[in-house]
Design an enzyme around this catalytic site. Structure first.
Site, PDB file in Angstrom:
ATOM      1  N   GLU A  80      10.115  13.690   3.661  1.00 31.47           N
ATOM      2  CA  GLU A  80       9.547  14.760   2.828  1.00 31.47           C
ATOM      3  C   GLU A  80       9.739  16.005   3.467  1.00 31.47           C
ATOM      4  O   GLU A  80       9.284  17.149   3.036  1.00 31.47           O
ATOM      5  CB  GLU A  80       8.114  14.481   2.550  1.00 31.47           C
ATOM      6  CG  GLU A  80       6.987  14.676   3.407  1.00 31.47           C
ATOM      7  CD  GLU A  80       5.979  15.625   3.220  1.00 31.47           C
ATOM      8  OE1 GLU A  80       5.044  14.988   2.650  1.00 31.47           O
ATOM      9  OE2 GLU A  80       6.053  16.997   3.738  1.00 31.47           O
ATOM     10  N   CYS A 134       3.957  10.213   2.356  1.00 29.01           N
ATOM     11  CA  CYS A 134       3.906   9.365   3.762  1.00 29.01           C
ATOM     12  C   CYS A 134       4.744   8.135   3.673  1.00 29.01           C
ATOM     13  O   CYS A 134       4.343   7.400   4.510  1.00 29.01           O
ATOM     14  CB  CYS A 134       2.617   9.081   3.976  1.00 29.01           C
ATOM     15  SG  CYS A 134       1.825  10.874   4.498  1.00 29.01           S
ATOM     16  N   HIS A 136      -1.799   2.800   6.956  1.00 25.11           N
ATOM     17  CA  HIS A 136      -1.278   4.395   7.220  1.00 25.11           C
ATOM     18  C   HIS A 136      -2.343   5.191   8.018  1.00 25.11           C
ATOM     19  O   HIS A 136      -3.699   4.887   7.398  1.00 25.11           O
ATOM     20  CB  HIS A 136      -1.024   4.881   5.822  1.00 25.11           C
ATOM     21  CG  HIS A 136      -0.778   6.292   5.951  1.00 25.11           C
ATOM     22  ND1 HIS A 136       0.265   6.823   6.850  1.00 25.11           N
ATOM     23  CD2 HIS A 136      -1.364   7.465   5.564  1.00 25.11           C
ATOM     24  CE1 HIS A 136       0.536   8.109   6.472  1.00 25.11           C
ATOM     25  NE2 HIS A 136      -0.734   8.525   5.833  1.00 25.11           N
TER      26      HIS A 136
END
Lengths: 340, 129
Positions: free
Chosen positions: A76, A107, A231
């Site tokens: 990103e 993410c 994550h």
């Protein structure tokens, strides 16, 4: 979905430089710190492309440079809004008969790349592909995100299983909804987020839904896995979601890196996978679950087959011992936070 | 830097593509069209080895205008492991670790860029290993 792809090589790149969250807090609040101790900061001449190159170089060497037919880069923080990193990397590595594309899903761009290339390999469309997640994540000065938004890259070379691979990817699921937890509009330099809203309806809901979906499809349960990677937007969330799902500290600990590195967005879970593959043994099972704001989560079953065959390879945690701490002024200059 | 000139030479800058004489095996970087040793014009592309040793170095506190924001920068002469001498910038180099004889490896970094809307010029730099 059932997958039948193999990890032939893996690599991660973390920049040499760190800034402590105490230093960030000192500038904006006079005292205190963030949820993590430090975050990794890309140097002035690094960006998502150069870091992707570094991680991919390690993975390609480990995989003994197979003929790559697809390079997908999740990010990103692309250096160009229009002009793919996939094409630049294809030229740098000398693979021109390829699909070279960039992906974005906050993410989880890196795990999307793994999922798509694994699908192409499983279906027989390609034999080898390179999946990369790379970001120089930006947090608005003085925002909570500034403590954690970090830089890094992770890469895996994927191919067809032949018994000599490092690991097999056997299953993957994705759970996605329209959730406005974090976004960045065109031409905006920094993302916007909804603070505490990002926890329950976003991170926890999506990861838990994705992992439960995988358990339903495969029949697996937490105790079937030796390691679990979730994550890591901060040090607390992956531990909390792991506990809610029934995983133990021992399963989670080898992949936890946020406290010392921060959140490298699209690279986050791929860097953690590198740390876990470094310590895993043949026969081990790894559950990996990413999260991308917007929002979604990809979950994978990874079965370890063999140790890497690369005499020059240095385990990630060994490399992380060497770093240089910088101050807020240097960080501001390098990360374009100073307007002239 | 001029985008088209950069594009034409991108293999030299990002992959260290030089040349090799098919007749006598001599290697060159940057590439040549005629072998300086045997005079042969049978020349092929050859990717240089990416590891080497610092032969000499200097610190630029007043670098050219494209690099002035990055001052000081370190330039080094590197003897690659295939014997070829190349000039390059050092990346992530702390002054105390830059020494003649230090081992280095080529990597890709941003060289410079044409402002906010122009081309980003990527190329090799060497980092100490």
């Amino acid at each position: 979905m059932r997958l039948n792809s193999a990890i032939l090589g893996y690599g991660a790149y973390v920049p040499k430089y760190r800034i402590s969250t105490e230093e960030i807090a000192r500038i904006w609040f006079g005292e205190g710190s963030g949820p993590n101790r430090m975050k990794a900061v890309a140097s002035y001449d690094e960006d998502a492309l150069t870091m992707a190159y570094e991680a991919a170089s390690i993975a390609l060497k480990m995989a003994k440079y197979p003929e790559i037919e697809a390079i997908l880069v999740g990010s990103e923080s692309k250096p160009y809004a229009v002009k793919p990193m996939g094409s630049i990397l294809s030229d740098i590595f000398g693979f021109n008969k390829i699909l070279g594309v960039d992906l974005e899903f906050a993410c989880k761009g890196g795990t999307e790349a793994v999922q798509m290339i694994s699908g192409m390999i499983t279906s027989g469309v390609i034999k080898h592909g390179l999946a990369i997640g790379s970001d120089t994540a930006q947090g608005r000065p003085a925002d909570d995100l500034e403590y954690t938004a970090a830089s890094g890259a992770g890469a895996v070379v994927l191919g067809q299983p032949n018994g000599n691979e490092i690991a097999k990817i056997t299953h993957s699921v994705t759970f996605v909804t329209d959730t406005p937890d974090f976004w960045r509009r065109p031409k905006e330099h920094y993302p916007t987020h909804l603070g505490r809203f990002t926890g329950e309806p976003a991170y926890f809901t999506h990861i838990m839904s994705s992992v439960k979906l995988l358990f339903e499809e495969t029949g697996y349960k937490p105790s079937d896995f030796n390691y679990a990677i979730f994550h890591q937007p901060n040090p607390k969330f992956p531990v909390e979601v792991g506990k809610r799902l029934g995983f133990t500290d021992e399963q989670l600990k080898p992949g936890l890196l946020n406290d010392e590195l921060g959140n490298s967005y699209s690279a986050n879970t791929l860097v953690a996978l590198n740390a876990v593959l470094d310590v895993s043994k043949p026969g081990d099972k790894i559950l990996l679950s990413s999260f991308g704001s917007g929002a979604g989560s990809d979950t994978f079953v990874i079965e370890v087959v063999s140790k890497p065959d690369d005499d020059d390879y240095i385990p990630l945690r060994e490399k992380l011992k060497k770093y240089v701490e910088i101050d807020y002024a240097t960080y501001s200059k390098w990360r374009n936070k100073i307007i002239r | 830097m001029i985008p088209i000139a950069y594009w034409r030479n991108r293999k030299l800058y990002t992959r260290l593509i030089g040349s090799r004489c098919k007749k006598c095996g001599a290697e060159y970087y940057p590439p040549v069209k005629v072998c300086k040793k045997c005079g042969s014009t049978e020349i092929e592309e050859k990717e240089m080895l990416k590891t080497g040793t610092i032969v000499s170095f200097t610190k630029l506190t007043e670098p050219p205008v494209d690099f002035k924001d990055y001052a000081p920068i370190y330039l080094a002469m590197i003897r690659l492991d295939n014997g070829i001498l190349v000039l390059g910038q050092l990346a992530d180099a702390e002054s105390e670790e830059i020494k003649i004889g230090a081992r280095v490896m080529a990597t890709i970094r941003k060289w410079t860029e044409d402002g906010q809307s122009g081309i980003i010029y990527y190329g090799y730099k060497f980092k100490i290993i």
